[in-house]
Design an enzyme around this catalytic site. Structure first.
Site, PDB file in Angstrom:
ATOM      1  CB  VAL A 156      -0.903   0.014   1.258  1.00 51.80           C
ATOM      2  CG1 VAL A 156      -1.814   1.224   1.247  1.00 51.80           C
ATOM      3  CG2 VAL A 156      -1.706  -1.258   1.333  1.00 51.80           C
ATOM      4  CD  GLU A 223       0.598  -3.520  -6.072  1.00 54.65           C
ATOM      5  OE1 GLU A 223      -0.125  -2.855  -6.838  1.00 54.65           O
ATOM      6  OE2 GLU A 223       0.665  -3.314  -4.854  1.00 54.65           O
ATOM      7  CG  HIS A 226      -1.411  -0.866  -9.787  1.00 52.62           C
ATOM      8  ND1 HIS A 226      -1.996  -0.238  -8.713  1.00 52.62           N
ATOM      9  CD2 HIS A 226      -0.979   0.122 -10.604  1.00 52.62           C
ATOM     10  CE1 HIS A 226      -1.906   1.075  -8.873  1.00 52.62           C
ATOM     11  NE2 HIS A 226      -1.293   1.322 -10.013  1.00 52.62           N
TER      12      HIS A 226
HETATM   13 ZN   LIG Z   1      -3.341  -0.839  -7.255  1.00 55.74          ZN
END
Ligand SMILES: [Zn+2]
Length: 255
Positions: A156, A223, A226
């Site tokens: 995050v 990721e 994303h």
């Molecule tokens: Zn994301």
């Protein structure tokens, strides 16, 4: 009698001539087809070469273009007032990337991949709430508060520094992956949907924003879910040359 023999020979001659003519025709047709095939192959090859060459050439875009907005740990998201549009799922994205996103979904469907959104635009407050929840989860696993926060920050972004605040980023998964009980996991990159996404997103202007092995620049671990809109030209260049957005922007600046 002589006349008959002559007629016979003439007929034979005509038949042979005819056969030779058709044989020639056949050969010509065959050669034409051969040529056509070679031309098609050449066209395909030159298109591939052209694409490769295009992907090697740094696009003539500006780092000031809205789609190249850089947001990371060193560059907080500006207080921009982008116009948001709500997707069917309820998530919101920047209105300017809606068509590109719809086209990506359609293309995926043609390969039997149903992409689903798990996150789009997130406000600063939402980002703060996610970090707090993730930190609590790690604390529940026995980590101290500072350790837990550090671990949460691996995935995050620091509130204010999340790309989700730009409205140009989305977290997507393949529905079949999600239905099988899987979530935002790095293994998604090895799945059919994840592979398709990495191979095709650039054609619709998106990049895998946090690639494997680029953590030092992006500040975020790999990721595969994303995606970030940067425009087709930039996306193709970035994906073909295996760059992070940070590296790409450096290249544009030092041009
Ligand atoms: Zn994301």
């Amino acid at each position: 009698m002589a006349k008959r023999i002559m007629v016979f020979f003439l007929s034979v001659l005509i038949i042979f001539a005819g056969m030779a003519f058709f044989a020639d025709e056949a050969r010509i047709t065959h050669t034409h087809q051969g040529n056509r095939q070679t031309n098609a192959e050449n066209n395909e090859e030159s298109a591939a070469k052209k694409k490769q060459a295009t992907n090697k050439k740094l696009p003539s875009v500006s780092v000031k273009d809205w789609e190249l907005m850089l947001v990371n740990k060193d560059n907080p998201a500006p207080d921009s007032s982008m116009e948001l549009v709500e997707l069917e799922s309820g998530y919101k994205i920047d209105k300017r990337i809606k068509t590109a996103y719809d086209n990506l979904l359609q293309a995926a469907l043609k390969s039997d991949i149903r992409l689903i959104v798990l996150s789009g635009y997130r406000s600063l407050q939402e980002q703060e709430a996610i970090l707090a929840t993730d930190t609590e989860d790690y604390m529940a696993q026995g980590y101290s508060e500072s350790e837990a926060k550090k671990k949460a920050l691996d995935y995050v972004a620091t509130p204010g520094c999340s790309e989700h605040q730009t409205g140009l980023a989305l977290d997507v998964l393949d529905d079949s992956w999600y239905q099988s009980g899987r979530g935002l996991e790095t293994d998604f990159g090895k799945s059919k949907g994840g592979k398709w996404l990495a191979a095709n997103c650039a054609d619709y202007g998106f990049i895998i924003r946090y690639p494997e092995g680029k953590e030092a620049q992006t500040g975020i671990k790999y990721e595969p879910w994303h995606i970030r809109y940067v425009g087709v030209e930039s996306a193709r260049y970035i994906m073909a040359n295996n760059l992070s957005l940070e590296e790409y922007i450096d290249q544009l600046k030092s041009r």
